[in-house]
Motif scaffolding. Structure first.
Motif, PDB file in Angstrom:
ATOM      1  N   ASP A  24       0.817  -1.215   0.000  1.00 39.90           N
ATOM      2  CA  ASP A  24       0.000   0.000   0.000  1.00 39.90           C
ATOM      3  C   ASP A  24       0.853   1.269   0.000  1.00 39.90           C
ATOM      4  O   ASP A  24       0.369   2.337   0.335  1.00 39.90           O
ATOM      5  CB  ASP A  24      -0.967   0.002   1.184  1.00 39.90           C
ATOM      6  N   ALA A  25       2.133   1.138  -0.369  1.00 40.87           N
ATOM      7  CA  ALA A  25       2.937   2.337  -0.587  1.00 40.87           C
ATOM      8  C   ALA A  25       2.235   3.156  -1.672  1.00 40.87           C
ATOM      9  O   ALA A  25       1.588   2.587  -2.554  1.00 40.87           O
ATOM     10  CB  ALA A  25       4.349   1.967  -1.018  1.00 40.87           C
ATOM     11  N   PRO A  26       2.350   4.486  -1.619  1.00 36.66           N
ATOM     12  CA  PRO A  26       1.567   5.314  -2.545  1.00 36.66           C
ATOM     13  C   PRO A  26       1.702   4.876  -4.000  1.00 36.66           C
ATOM     14  O   PRO A  26       0.723   4.839  -4.729  1.00 36.66           O
ATOM     15  CB  PRO A  26       2.136   6.721  -2.329  1.00 36.66           C
ATOM     16  N   LEU A  27       2.906   4.518  -4.421  1.00 40.96           N
ATOM     17  CA  LEU A  27       3.103   4.239  -5.842  1.00 40.96           C
ATOM     18  C   LEU A  27       3.438   2.770  -6.108  1.00 40.96           C
ATOM     19  O   LEU A  27       4.028   2.446  -7.142  1.00 40.96           O
ATOM     20  CB  LEU A  27       4.198   5.152  -6.403  1.00 40.96           C
ATOM     21  N   ALA A  28       3.047   1.897  -5.189  1.00 44.51           N
ATOM     22  CA  ALA A  28       3.293   0.469  -5.409  1.00 44.51           C
ATOM     23  C   ALA A  28       2.664   0.050  -6.730  1.00 44.51           C
ATOM     24  O   ALA A  28       1.519   0.395  -7.018  1.00 44.51           O
ATOM     25  CB  ALA A  28       2.698  -0.337  -4.262  1.00 44.51           C
ATOM     26  N   ILE A  51       3.728   0.935  -9.754  1.00 51.99           N
ATOM     27  CA  ILE A  51       3.998   1.869 -10.863  1.00 51.99           C
ATOM     28  C   ILE A  51       5.468   1.756 -11.260  1.00 51.99           C
ATOM     29  O   ILE A  51       6.352   1.789 -10.399  1.00 51.99           O
ATOM     30  CB  ILE A  51       3.648   3.322 -10.449  1.00 51.99           C
ATOM     31  N   ARG A  76      13.801  10.093  -7.767  1.00 48.81           N
ATOM     32  CA  ARG A  76      14.029   9.721  -6.367  1.00 48.81           C
ATOM     33  C   ARG A  76      12.747   9.868  -5.543  1.00 48.81           C
ATOM     34  O   ARG A  76      12.396   9.004  -4.746  1.00 48.81           O
ATOM     35  CB  ARG A  76      15.125  10.616  -5.773  1.00 48.81           C
ATOM     36  N   ILE A  77      12.033  10.974  -5.753  1.00 46.81           N
ATOM     37  CA  ILE A  77      10.793  11.207  -5.005  1.00 46.81           C
ATOM     38  C   ILE A  77       9.794  10.074  -5.269  1.00 46.81           C
ATOM     39  O   ILE A  77       9.159   9.555  -4.356  1.00 46.81           O
ATOM     40  CB  ILE A  77      10.185  12.581  -5.397  1.00 46.81           C
ATOM     41  N   LEU A  78       9.698   9.670  -6.539  1.00 46.16           N
ATOM     42  CA  LEU A  78       8.748   8.610  -6.897  1.00 46.16           C
ATOM     43  C   LEU A  78       9.215   7.263  -6.348  1.00 46.16           C
ATOM     44  O   LEU A  78       8.402   6.454  -5.882  1.00 46.16           O
ATOM     45  CB  LEU A  78       8.577   8.555  -8.421  1.00 46.16           C
ATOM     46  N   ALA A 102       8.496   6.758  -2.759  1.00 41.99           N
ATOM     47  CA  ALA A 102       7.075   6.532  -2.504  1.00 41.99           C
ATOM     48  C   ALA A 102       6.635   5.151  -3.000  1.00 41.99           C
ATOM     49  O   ALA A 102       5.442   4.866  -3.048  1.00 41.99           O
ATOM     50  CB  ALA A 102       6.247   7.625  -3.161  1.00 41.99           C
ATOM     51  N   ALA A 133       7.833  15.514 -10.613  1.00 45.31           N
ATOM     52  CA  ALA A 133       7.216  14.411  -9.878  1.00 45.31           C
ATOM     53  C   ALA A 133       5.712  14.652  -9.736  1.00 45.31           C
ATOM     54  O   ALA A 133       4.903  13.742  -9.962  1.00 45.31           O
ATOM     55  CB  ALA A 133       7.873  14.262  -8.500  1.00 45.31           C
ATOM     56  N   ARG A 173      13.202  14.658   2.566  1.00 41.91           N
ATOM     57  CA  ARG A 173      12.281  15.375   1.696  1.00 41.91           C
ATOM     58  C   ARG A 173      11.401  16.253   2.574  1.00 41.91           C
ATOM     59  O   ARG A 173      11.291  16.010   3.781  1.00 41.91           O
ATOM     60  CB  ARG A 173      11.440  14.383   0.892  1.00 41.91           C
ATOM     61  N   ARG A 209       6.006  14.566   5.027  1.00 44.45           N
ATOM     62  CA  ARG A 209       5.748  13.223   5.542  1.00 44.45           C
ATOM     63  C   ARG A 209       4.303  12.888   5.213  1.00 44.45           C
ATOM     64  O   ARG A 209       3.467  13.776   5.087  1.00 44.45           O
ATOM     65  CB  ARG A 209       5.956  13.204   7.061  1.00 44.45           C
ATOM     66  N   ILE A 210       4.017  11.601   5.071  1.00 41.57           N
ATOM     67  CA  ILE A 210       2.651  11.146   4.796  1.00 41.57           C
ATOM     68  C   ILE A 210       2.305  10.113   5.859  1.00 41.57           C
ATOM     69  O   ILE A 210       3.026   9.120   6.009  1.00 41.57           O
ATOM     70  CB  ILE A 210       2.540  10.534   3.379  1.00 41.57           C
ATOM     71  N   VAL A 240       2.725   5.996   6.064  1.00 41.49           N
ATOM     72  CA  VAL A 240       3.598   5.600   4.963  1.00 41.49           C
ATOM     73  C   VAL A 240       5.037   5.903   5.347  1.00 41.49           C
ATOM     74  O   VAL A 240       5.319   6.996   5.830  1.00 41.49           O
ATOM     75  CB  VAL A 240       3.269   6.410   3.679  1.00 41.49           C
ATOM     76  N   THR A 243       3.262  18.262  -4.761  1.00 39.57           N
ATOM     77  CA  THR A 243       3.754  16.927  -5.092  1.00 39.57           C
ATOM     78  C   THR A 243       3.386  15.924  -4.000  1.00 39.57           C
ATOM     79  O   THR A 243       2.956  14.801  -4.292  1.00 39.57           O
ATOM     80  CB  THR A 243       5.276  16.981  -5.327  1.00 39.57           C
ATOM     81  N   LEU A 262       1.085  12.531  -4.302  1.00 44.07           N
ATOM     82  CA  LEU A 262       1.478  11.194  -3.832  1.00 44.07           C
ATOM     83  C   LEU A 262       0.366  10.590  -2.971  1.00 44.07           C
ATOM     84  O   LEU A 262      -0.031   9.434  -3.149  1.00 44.07           O
ATOM     85  CB  LEU A 262       2.777  11.263  -3.013  1.00 44.07           C
ATOM     86  N   ARG A 305      -2.251   7.421  -3.695  1.00 39.20           N
ATOM     87  CA  ARG A 305      -2.438   6.305  -2.755  1.00 39.20           C
ATOM     88  C   ARG A 305      -3.919   6.130  -2.430  1.00 39.20           C
ATOM     89  O   ARG A 305      -4.433   5.003  -2.394  1.00 39.20           O
ATOM     90  CB  ARG A 305      -1.647   6.577  -1.475  1.00 39.20           C
ATOM     91  N   LEU A 347      -5.584   4.583  -5.542  1.00 41.48           N
ATOM     92  CA  LEU A 347      -5.173   3.215  -5.877  1.00 41.48           C
ATOM     93  C   LEU A 347      -5.468   2.240  -4.753  1.00 41.48           C
ATOM     94  O   LEU A 347      -5.782   1.083  -5.000  1.00 41.48           O
ATOM     95  CB  LEU A 347      -3.676   3.168  -6.207  1.00 41.48           C
ATOM     96  N   HIS A 348      -5.323   2.696  -3.509  1.00 32.44           N
ATOM     97  CA  HIS A 348      -5.399   1.766  -2.393  1.00 32.44           C
ATOM     98  C   HIS A 348      -6.499   2.112  -1.392  1.00 32.44           C
ATOM     99  O   HIS A 348      -6.636   1.448  -0.374  1.00 32.44           O
ATOM    100  CB  HIS A 348      -4.049   1.700  -1.655  1.00 32.44           C
ATOM    101  N   SER A 395      -4.815   9.948   4.211  1.00 35.09           N
ATOM    102  CA  SER A 395      -3.633  10.221   5.023  1.00 35.09           C
ATOM    103  C   SER A 395      -3.511  11.696   5.342  1.00 35.09           C
ATOM    104  O   SER A 395      -4.163  12.543   4.726  1.00 35.09           O
ATOM    105  CB  SER A 395      -2.355   9.736   4.332  1.00 35.09           C
ATOM    106  N   HIS A 396      -2.680  11.967   6.331  1.00 34.54           N
ATOM    107  CA  HIS A 396      -2.374  13.347   6.717  1.00 34.54           C
ATOM    108  C   HIS A 396      -0.962  13.664   6.226  1.00 34.54           C
ATOM    109  O   HIS A 396      -0.004  12.995   6.618  1.00 34.54           O
ATOM    110  CB  HIS A 396      -2.462  13.491   8.241  1.00 34.54           C
ATOM    111  N   VAL A 397      -0.851  14.660   5.366  1.00 38.90           N
ATOM    112  CA  VAL A 397       0.434  15.049   4.792  1.00 38.90           C
ATOM    113  C   VAL A 397       0.956  16.264   5.556  1.00 38.90           C
ATOM    114  O   VAL A 397       0.231  17.243   5.730  1.00 38.90           O
ATOM    115  CB  VAL A 397       0.283  15.389   3.290  1.00 38.90           C
ATOM    116  N   ASP A 398       2.185  16.194   5.996  1.00 37.57           N
ATOM    117  CA  ASP A 398       2.796  17.225   6.841  1.00 37.57           C
ATOM    118  C   ASP A 398       3.952  17.847   6.053  1.00 37.57           C
ATOM    119  O   ASP A 398       4.993  17.226   5.876  1.00 37.57           O
ATOM    120  CB  ASP A 398       3.270  16.526   8.131  1.00 37.57           C
ATOM    121  N   SER A 458      16.076  20.860   1.520  1.00 36.76           N
ATOM    122  CA  SER A 458      16.088  19.869   0.437  1.00 36.76           C
ATOM    123  C   SER A 458      16.492  20.477  -0.893  1.00 36.76           C
ATOM    124  O   SER A 458      16.464  19.783  -1.907  1.00 36.76           O
ATOM    125  CB  SER A 458      14.692  19.243   0.300  1.00 36.76           C
TER     126      SER A 458
END
Lengths: 432, 398
Positions: free
Chosen positions: A10-14, A16, A32-34, A37, A194, A369, A372-373, A376, B191, B195, B199, B202-203, B207-210, B219
């Motif tokens: 269930d990773a965001p981009l599993a 792909i 890298r970002i993709l 994920a 990305a 990066r 955070r999500i 995940v 971005t 992401l 998710r 697809l799944h 989620s909570h994005v911080d 970065s």
């Protein structure tokens, strides 16, 4: 070597798959970002045209030592290419180009940041790949965009800061424009690519049809200073560099503290904050100076205020000056450098850095990066792949080649694991 | 991106509903992108005053101080709808919760903890809508010792490490102009949201994005960071290299080591073949002399002449483009980068458009909304009762 089979389902981009032809910075960063994920990102290089940052004579090597395989020890590459697999294949050969097409047929996304026209010369332009896989998305990151009279022009991130307009509003007044070696349009381009790739992939899922995404890094740079263009068209007066000052608030600036190159930044955003500042720096005379009571007045006499702030900050330790200003609830902070950031308590508390073991470069802490999500993990634990390190794995897994077929490709030089054109001397130095 | 024309494929984010609780710069930049990509972005603004950026200008002549005519606001809020809701009232919070339950994405940029205080924290929103993506944008992130530190653009820019690398060594550290930390924070949020949305689609997992604007800066200078980690060396700001005044501005002649021979051919200055300049190391050692020679070459020439001379030979020459240079650039013109946007109060101006095209199509921006322009329309479509809508509109004084 860890393969994406370890990626949680269930990773965001599993699920792909990405063919990442990126070189230098913007392209590789988006990959890298993709990859972090959960996408299966394959960094595609050739022996004859490896990522140029692998082969820099003055590359950044661990401990300053290029080692036996310097192309696997380049800091510039290793910071941008984690969480990928590596395929090294000669795209200028017919066999190599044909293999790439077969990979495109089982992939979702191609990312490239070659100069305009290079993909076509490989026989791998969007039309060709689209015919092979109608759902494929291709993202092209270029200097000027894919069309227009300057579409073939070349640049670096640093030069895009200049012709994209960032330096139209950056610089010390009355001096030759300042200089940045940051190449800021490159992280900008990578982050944009990305996001746009994911938008285009969504469209492809819904329509069954892929698309060609055209990103101009120069236009992206302009986009980041959009309000300067609004000012020009609305007032007929284009803004110019104002150093570290703010177009509305005053004072704002950077003031030297004691020690080696230590500075404090400060923004005063209201008349109330101005009164508080005068109190902190023990300049009651400024607080009662009617010329400085309004923001317009303070802007007119900014030099005078700067003198007072310099005199106040000069003898102080930077932490002391920041501490005093923050204790009064003012907006202030230290100017930090890379050494400071590696020791920063906020980054540490948020586990920003990721420690990764790389077989050729050793164990190091790499930057993370800006997001955070929840639920995940974006820490892949996977180093930048060794050059050509997944050739056999990828060709057998994805194209069902036999070991003999792979060996044949290696014999004919179609695939490989040593880049040509090594420009690293035995005593390459670590600095730059 | 307009979605109504039947002969065009749907926009990338067609059908995505975004509740936008952001204000000022970073958040609105993220949601400007979502709107450009075709999402339906509903911007919640405080009644009467709205997004504080509305009051920031630049203003057109005669429009000074008018919250419908601030240029930065108009630029960052293209393609959105505006609902005036006071989250400090129970009715306002109820309506926001109602809208969130019907959205795919909620984005907010309040100080950390504030959304929870409104009773609209992630737990509450996820209860109403388990597949929801909530993106929170803040200066330093939702936790950690700096969480509540107040900061401006220059403060974050300085802390993020970029400032120590920009400018001359004999001058103070220099910040990039404008709001690069805020824009990078917004871009990162875009971005990260994509992401999390991928998710969710697809799944099925919300989620909570911080997003941390500070980390967006950290970065963005890979080289100095990895240099320190690999070698212990701390990169510093340096004098301008290969930047030269010319007859009408400044030009950049930066090339890589392997391009030096071609540069000599393009410039056609015999002295440059001298041994003193044979390698990159020697050129750095003898930069003073090199600079004098290149200055003599650049001064009589225009920036356009220099730019083309290099580019025609495949060299990455550049010039320091002013805002006016870019407004008349044939390259930007050919790609229709600046497109007129009509606004009923501010008038019609050419705005910077989209730097991204899909199959050659330029996404259409649309215009920024008037404050509360879509309150009745949006709340009505969301199924709020007529009396609830009337109570909110009356509370707004509209």
């Amino acid at each position: 070597m860890t393969s994406p089979s370890s990626v949680p389902s269930d990773a965001p981009l599993a699920g792909i798959r990405v063919l990442d032809l990126g070189m230098f910075w913007a392209g590789p960063y988006s990959g890298r970002i993709l990859g972090e994920a959960g996408a299966d990102v394959i960094k595609v290089e050739s022996q004859r045209r490896s990522d140029p940052l692998r082969m820099q004579a003055r590359g950044l090597f661990p401990g300053g030592e290029p080692g036996e395989r310097p192309w696997n020890r380049s800091g510039m590459v290793n910071e941008r290419n984690r969480a990928k697999r590596s395929l090294v294949i000669d795209l200028t050969s017919e066999e190599g180009s044909a293999i790439f097409k077969r990979l495109a047929a089982v992939s979702d996304l191609v990312i490239e940041n070659y100069s305009t026209g290079v993909m076509e010369r490989f026989g791998l332009g969007y039309e060709t790949l689209h015919a092979v896989n109608p759902k494929l998305v291709m993202v092209s990151i270029t200097s000027q965009g894919l069309s227009g009279p300057e579409s073939a022009y070349v640049s670096y991130g640093t030069t895009l800061e200049q012709n994209g307009g960032l330096f139209a509003v950056t610089g010390y007044p009355e001096r030759t424009p300042g200089f940045s070696s940051l190449a800021f349009p490159d992280p900008m381009g990578g982050m944009t690519a990305a996001g746009m790739a994911l938008a285009a992939l969504r469209m492809a899922r819904r329509t069954g049809c892929g698309s060609h995404v055209d990103i101009s890094q120069r236009e992206m740079t302009t986009h980041f200073v959009g309000e300067a263009f609004m000012e020009a068209v609305m007032t007929d007066t284009a803004p110019v560099p104002i150093g570290n000052r703010h177009p509305r608030f005053a004072p704002q600036g950077v003031y030297q503290c004691s020690g080696d190159d230590r500075w404090v930044t400060l923004t005063i955003a209201s008349d109330d904050e101005w009164a508080v500042l005068c109190d902190v720096i023990a300049r009651g005379d400024l607080a009662t100076d009617t010329r400085l009571a309004t923001v317009d007045g303070r802007r007119d006499h900014h030099d005078e205020i700067d003198d007072a702030l310099r005199a106040w900050a000069g003898p102080l330790d930077v932490d002391d000056s920041v501490g005093q200003l923050r204790a009064a609830d003012l907006m202030a902070g230290p100017v930090l450098n890379s050494a400071d950031l590696y020791a920063d308590e906020q980054l540490d508390a948020r586990h920003y850095f990721e420690t990764i073991h790389d077989p050729d470069a050793g164990t190091h802490r790499y930057i993370g990066r800006p997001f955070r999500i929840s639920g995940v993990s974006l820490e892949s634990g996977r180093p930048t792949p060794l050059f050509g390190g997944h050739n056999e794995e990828l060709l057998t897994e994805l194209l069902e080649m036999t070991a003999d077929e792979v060996a044949g490709l290696e014999e004919r030089g179609v695939i490989g694991d040593v880049p040509e054109g090594l420009r690293v001397g035995p005593r390459g130095n670590g600095g730059s | 991106m307009a979605t109504s024309q039947p002969d065009l494929p749907p926009a990338p984010l067609d059908g995505v509903r975004v509740l936008d609780l952001t204000h000022y710069i970073a958040g609105p930049y993220a949601t400007k992108w979502l709107a450009t990509l075709g999402a339906d972005v509903v911007k919640v603004e405080r009644p009467s005053s709205g997004d504080p950026l509305r009051a920031a200008g630049p203003f057109p002549p005669g429009g000074e101080g008018d919250r419908e005519q601030g240029g930065h606001f108009l630029y960052l809020n293209t393609g959105k709808r505006s609902v005036a809701l006071d989250l400090a009232t129970a009715e306002g919070r109820d309506a926001a919760l109602h809208l969130a339950a019907q959205s795919d994405v909620v984005i907010e940029s309040f100080a950390p903890g504030r959304l929870d205080a409104f009773g609209l924290g992630y737990e509450r929103l996820a209860e109403a809508n388990p597949a929801l993506v909530l993106t929170s944008i803040s200066n330093f992130g939702q936790d950690g010792p700096y969480r509540d530190v107040r900061a401006s653009e220059i403060v974050i820019f300085g802390m993020g490490g970029l400032m120590s690398l920009i400018g001359y060594d004999d001058e103070p550290p220099l910040k990039f102009g404008g709001y690069q930390a805020m824009y990078m924070g917004g871009l990162s949020a875009l971005t990260a949201t994509m992401l999390a949305l991928t998710r969710a689609e697809l799944h099925g997992a919300g989620s909570h994005v911080d997003v941390s604007i500070f980390e967006g800066m950290v970065s963005s200078h890979f080289q100095s960071m990895v240099q320190y980690e690999y070698t212990g060396g701390v990169q510093r700001r340096t004098r301008a290299m290969m930047v030269f005044p010319c007859s009408d501005g400044f030009a950049g002649l930066l090339v890589q080591e392997h391009q030096w021979q071609r540069l000599i051919e393009v410039l056609d200055v015999p002295e440059l073949r001298d041994e003193r300049f044979a390698t990159g190391l020697q050129r750095r050692e003898n930069y003073g002399e090199l600079e004098a020679i290149l200055l003599a070459w650049s001064l009589p020439r225009t920036k356009q002449e220099i730019y083309e001379a290099g580019q025609n030979a495949g060299l990455p020459f550049s010039f320091f483009a002013t805002v006016d240079d870019i407004l008349v650039s044939p390259q930007y013109e050919a790609r229709d980068f600046f497109a007129p946007v009509e606004h009923p109060v501010a008038g019609t101006y050419r705005y910077p458009g989209s730097p991204v095209r899909f199959d050659g199509r330029v996404p259409e921006a649309g215009r920024a909304p008037l404050l509360g322009e879509h309150t009745v329309e949006v709340l009505g479509a969301a199924g709020l009762s007529a009396s609830a809508i009337a109570a909110i509109s009356e509370g707004n004084g509209s």
